[in-house]
Design an enzyme around this catalytic site. Structure first.
Site, short mmCIF file in Angstrom:
data_model
loop_
_atom_site.label_atom_id
_atom_site.label_comp_id
_atom_site.label_asym_id
_atom_site.label_seq_id
_atom_site.Cartn_x
_atom_site.Cartn_y
_atom_site.Cartn_z
N LYS A 175 -5.21 -96.94 -40.37
CA LYS A 175 -4.74 -98.13 -39.61
C LYS A 175 -5.65 -98.31 -38.08
O LYS A 175 -5.95 -99.12 -37.75
CB LYS A 175 -3.20 -98.23 -39.46
CG LYS A 175 -2.74 -99.44 -38.61
CD LYS A 175 -1.36 -99.49 -38.85
CE LYS A 175 -0.45 -98.51 -38.18
NZ LYS A 175 -0.21 -98.65 -36.68
N ASP B 254 -0.48 -103.15 -40.08
CA ASP B 254 0.87 -102.71 -39.55
C ASP B 254 2.01 -102.96 -40.05
O ASP B 254 1.87 -103.98 -41.09
CB ASP B 254 0.63 -102.58 -37.87
CG ASP B 254 0.79 -103.97 -37.51
OD1 ASP B 254 0.84 -104.83 -38.36
OD2 ASP B 254 1.19 -104.18 -36.09
#
Ligand code: SF4
Length: 230
Positions: free
Chosen positions: A138, A156
């Site tokens: 991420k 996210d």
């Protein structure tokens, strides 16, 4: 002779189909109209400070991270300066952020690696970025998108929720949602997609109570339990 009962067919759970390409395009067009130039809300001044800020933001708010990095980056905005500050110094600056001990350790270790293995420059590929301590997929995707203009989408908690609620990108895991987003997002929206979806999740499609009554994409969204106007 008794007949063996036929095995019952499992009841099939009807899934709401995902958005089609036209609906996806319209969804992005509306989010883009609301925020033509979306940006991360984390403060940074170069790719290195972006990596540090994103790594610090795990399980912390952007506002909280900005408060800490405001002073930290004034004294250390390069790997060399961060190493000179040392782990104790980093810890002191970031002690208001969750998991600060571990994060301070990672900031020092990733700074050392950037110097030792990447000539002091933040690497520009995902495979290299995820080798940095404290940097996962991420974080790597955020850095590639924000600092280097690559068309990555960092899934996210907000994007995961918005993708599933709207059915733009249904998926059981962040990786599934990421893969679906890459497939369904029209090319012209790929660069801004993760910002638009994060900001939409943070400010409108909130976790506990999505504000559907004022949502610009309510007629496209396939969420069944939309919140009525108060
Ligand atoms: S209509 Fe509601 S659930 Fe759907 S995207 Fe908007 S805020 Fe989220």
């Amino acid at each position: 002779m008794t007949q063996t009962p036929k095995p019952k067919k499992p009841k099939s759970k009807r899934r709401t189909p995902g958005l089609n390409r036209e609906q996806a395009e319209e969804l992005y067009a509306r989010l883009a109209e609301d925020r033509p130039e979306p940006q991360t809300e984390l403060n940074y001044s170069n790719p290195y400070t972006l990596v540090v800020a994103v790594a610090l933001s795990a399980q912390a708010t952007d506002v909280g991270v900005n408060k800490a990095t405001d002073k930290l980056f004034k004294v250390a905005d390069t790997p060399e300066k961060m190493l000179a500050l040392g782990e104790d110094g980093v810890r002191e600056h970031i002690k208001t952020i969750g998991l600060f001990r571990n994060k301070a350790k990672n900031v020092i270790a990733l700074s050392q690696m950037i110097l030792d293995e990447f000539d002091g420059e933040v690497p520009q590929t995902r495979d290299e970025l995820v080798r940095l301590p404290g940097v996962g997929r991420k974080t790597a995707n955020v850095v590639l998108n924000e600092a280097f203009g690559q068309h990555t989408i960092a899934v996210d908690t907000h994007i995961f929720r918005v993708g599933n609620r709207t059915k733009l990108a249904p998926g059981k895991t962040p990786d599934e949602v990421e893969a679906r987003l890459e497939q369904i997002t029209p090319p012209q929206y790929l660069k801004g997609a993760h910002h638009w979806l994060i900001l939409h999740g943070r400010y409108v499609c909130k976790a506990r109570k999505p504000e559907c009554w004022r949502c610009a994409i309510a007629d496209i969204c396939k969420f069944k339990d939309k919140t009525p106007a108060p």
